[in-house]
Design a protein around this motif. Structure first.
Motif, short mmCIF file in Angstrom:
data_model
loop_
_atom_site.label_atom_id
_atom_site.label_comp_id
_atom_site.label_asym_id
_atom_site.label_seq_id
_atom_site.Cartn_x
_atom_site.Cartn_y
_atom_site.Cartn_z
N GLN A 1 12.54 -89.08 29.41
CA GLN A 1 13.71 -88.51 29.39
C GLN A 1 13.62 -87.07 28.45
O GLN A 1 14.24 -86.25 28.63
CB GLN A 1 14.73 -89.39 28.74
CG GLN A 1 15.95 -89.05 28.68
CD GLN A 1 16.71 -88.28 29.95
OE1 GLN A 1 16.90 -89.24 30.67
NE2 GLN A 1 17.33 -87.45 30.01
N GLN B 1 12.33 -84.31 30.51
CA GLN B 1 13.47 -83.86 31.57
C GLN B 1 14.13 -82.79 30.70
O GLN B 1 14.66 -82.06 31.09
CB GLN B 1 14.31 -85.07 32.15
CG GLN B 1 13.53 -85.58 33.21
CD GLN B 1 14.66 -86.71 33.84
OE1 GLN B 1 15.33 -87.37 33.15
NE2 GLN B 1 14.25 -87.17 35.12
N ASP B 2 14.44 -83.15 29.38
CA ASP B 2 15.30 -82.47 28.56
C ASP B 2 14.76 -81.34 27.91
O ASP B 2 14.99 -80.72 26.92
CB ASP B 2 15.97 -83.27 27.48
CG ASP B 2 16.88 -84.49 28.21
OD1 ASP B 2 17.17 -84.10 29.31
OD2 ASP B 2 17.04 -85.38 27.45
N LEU C 1 22.08 -85.64 21.62
CA LEU C 1 22.10 -86.31 22.75
C LEU C 1 22.43 -87.57 22.44
O LEU C 1 22.25 -88.25 21.41
CB LEU C 1 20.70 -86.29 23.60
CG LEU C 1 20.38 -84.90 23.66
CD1 LEU C 1 18.81 -85.05 24.43
CD2 LEU C 1 21.16 -84.13 24.45
#
Length: 177
Positions: A95, A98-99, A175
């Motif tokens: 994750q 991806q960010d 986030l």
């Protein structure tokens, strides 16, 4: 190096340590390394369950035996050890990538003990990561310290810069975890 984080990050780590008490709580710090300023910036705090089990303890004891010819780590429980499930580590890393982020460190609590790294913390630590330890005394978070390994594989205090929440929203969006 220094670690930039918000008061919200600190409050969440303390609260998580209190909820995990009398066991160690743990989580991953996700953010950015800045090679120019030599700073880490925490963007997302991923709170995890302590995955320490008797099987993990047995595996580490076997590794001690293979490496040192004897077991050097006493058998411990979740009250004195934490373990991050490799699947949680993998998912958090996926994750983060991806960010456009990276895992920049680890957080864990020390129930009824100082916010100072143990020998086991040092043995399992990785260079360049931030290692935040929250001391939780009688179920109340009492102290929080940040550490980093030096070139001799010894922990040294690493400064923390608390960024105001309003500034953090402009520069480093939080986030959800």
């Amino acid at each position: 190096m220094a670690l930039n984080l918000t008061q919200e990050h600190i409050d969440r780590m303390k609260a998580h340590g209190e909820r995990a008490y009398p066991h160690e709580g743990c989580g991953l710090l996700v953010g950015r390394f800045d090679a120019v300023t030599n700073e880490k910036t925490l963007v997302n705090l991923v709170l995890l369950e302590n995955a320490w089990t008797d099987d993990v303890a047995a595996d580490l004891a076997a590794a001690d035996l293979a490496t040192h010819g004897q077991e050097t780590t006493p058998v411990m429980t979740k009250a004195r050890r934490y373990w991050i499930d490799p699947q949680d580590l993998f998912e958090t890393q996926r994750q983060a990538r991806q960010d456009g982020l990276a895992i920049i460190g680890v957080y864990h609590s020390h129930p009824d003990a100082e916010a100072v790294p143990s020998g086991c913390d040092r043995d399992l630590a990785w260079p360049s990561y931030a290692y935040i330890i929250v001391s939780v005394r009688h179920s109340i978070a009492a102290d929080l310290q940040n550490w980093q390994l030096d070139d001799n594989h010894q922990f040294q205090p690493e400064p923390m810069n608390i960024v105001p929440a309003s500034a953090a929203k402009d520069r480093m969006p939080l986030l959800s975890s």
